[in-house]
Design a protein around this motif. Structure first.
Motif, short mmCIF file in Angstrom:
data_model
loop_
_atom_site.label_atom_id
_atom_site.label_comp_id
_atom_site.label_asym_id
_atom_site.label_seq_id
_atom_site.Cartn_x
_atom_site.Cartn_y
_atom_site.Cartn_z
N ASP A 48 48.52 55.32 39.13
CA ASP A 48 47.50 54.60 38.36
C ASP A 48 46.30 55.51 38.12
O ASP A 48 45.18 55.26 38.57
CB ASP A 48 47.10 53.31 39.05
N TYR A 78 48.33 51.53 46.78
CA TYR A 78 48.29 50.74 45.54
C TYR A 78 48.19 49.25 45.83
O TYR A 78 47.67 48.49 45.01
CB TYR A 78 49.53 51.03 44.69
N ASP A 90 46.30 47.70 47.89
CA ASP A 90 44.89 47.30 47.94
C ASP A 90 44.34 47.09 46.53
O ASP A 90 43.59 46.14 46.27
CB ASP A 90 44.07 48.37 48.67
N LYS A 91 44.70 47.99 45.61
CA LYS A 91 44.22 47.85 44.23
C LYS A 91 44.86 46.65 43.55
O LYS A 91 44.23 45.95 42.76
CB LYS A 91 44.52 49.11 43.44
N SER A 118 43.24 43.16 43.23
CA SER A 118 42.14 42.90 42.29
C SER A 118 42.60 42.88 40.83
O SER A 118 41.78 42.67 39.93
CB SER A 118 41.05 43.98 42.45
#
Length: 212
Positions: free
Chosen positions: A66, A138, A140-141, A144
């Motif tokens: 990402d 990833y 954790d991202k 959101s």
């Protein structure tokens, strides 16, 4: 060739030079995805499909993550490669008949592509995915990010030796996130674990039967 009107689902695969021909594979061993698909088609276990291999570049790691380059790779696949394949070949271009797959970082970008572009892809094959590695995570991202607009079917698998063991915590975190999110094992989320498998082409070739 026998039925010029018949159209086919499409599976897009990353690291394309490694999936069919040992002469082009980075390590001299290919995924043998052509032989596996051919056997499954001839036995009637799966319908005939088109498999598209997209070669990686020297920027493989950032393109399969990402990052800004990863975003450009996503745009390349969706806005240029897929339209070209749909124009040149007898595809079923709708999302229900379009899947994406890869291994390691290719497993990560397959997840990213499907999750963020569920209007294009309905299925993702994530083999030995690098969801979390060293200082990168990833999952954790993902917490959101917006929810996918459409339902997805996700296949994840991994081995248990070497790098596979290092990647396992990230896979465990992803499973917790997905099940908390509402995915149901063996319904729209599938997992295969081969505890004796390493992180390499022969291992992915041996397991390719399952996602196909």
């Amino acid at each position: 060739e026998k039925n010029k009107k018949k159209r086919y689902p499409v599976l897009y695969m990353h690291d394309g030079q490694n999936i069919i021909d040992p002469k082009t594979s980075a390590f001299g061993i290919d995924w043998q995805i052509d032989e596996t698909a051919d056997s499954l088609i001839n036995s009637g276990e799966i319908e005939p499909i088109i498999i598209v291999g997209i070669y990686n570049t020297a920027d493989r790691s950032p393109e399969y993550s990402d990052t800004e380059l990863g975003g450009k790779y996503v745009d390349l696949l969706i806005k240029q490669i897929k339209p070209m394949i749909d124009k040149e070949y007898r595809t079923k271009p709708d999302r229900e008949n379009t899947a994406i797959g890869g291994s390691s970082m290719g497993g990560l970008i397959s997840f990213i592509l499907a999750w963020n572009n569920s209007e294009v892809f309905s299925k993702a094959i994530c083999m030995s995915p690098a969801f979390a590695y060293q200082n990168y995570n990833y999952v954790d991202k993902l917490k959101s990010l917006p929810k996918p607009k459409n339902d997805l079917i996700l296949y994840i698998d991994n081995g248990g030796l070497g790098l596979e063991k290092i990647l396992q915590p990230g896979i465990d975190q992803m499973f917790k996130f997905l099940t908390d999110y509402g995915f149901v094992m063996d319904k729209n989320l599938f997992w295969v674990l081969d505890e004796n498998a390493e992180h390499n082409e022969p291992a992915w070739a041996a397991r390719m039967y399952y996602p196909l």
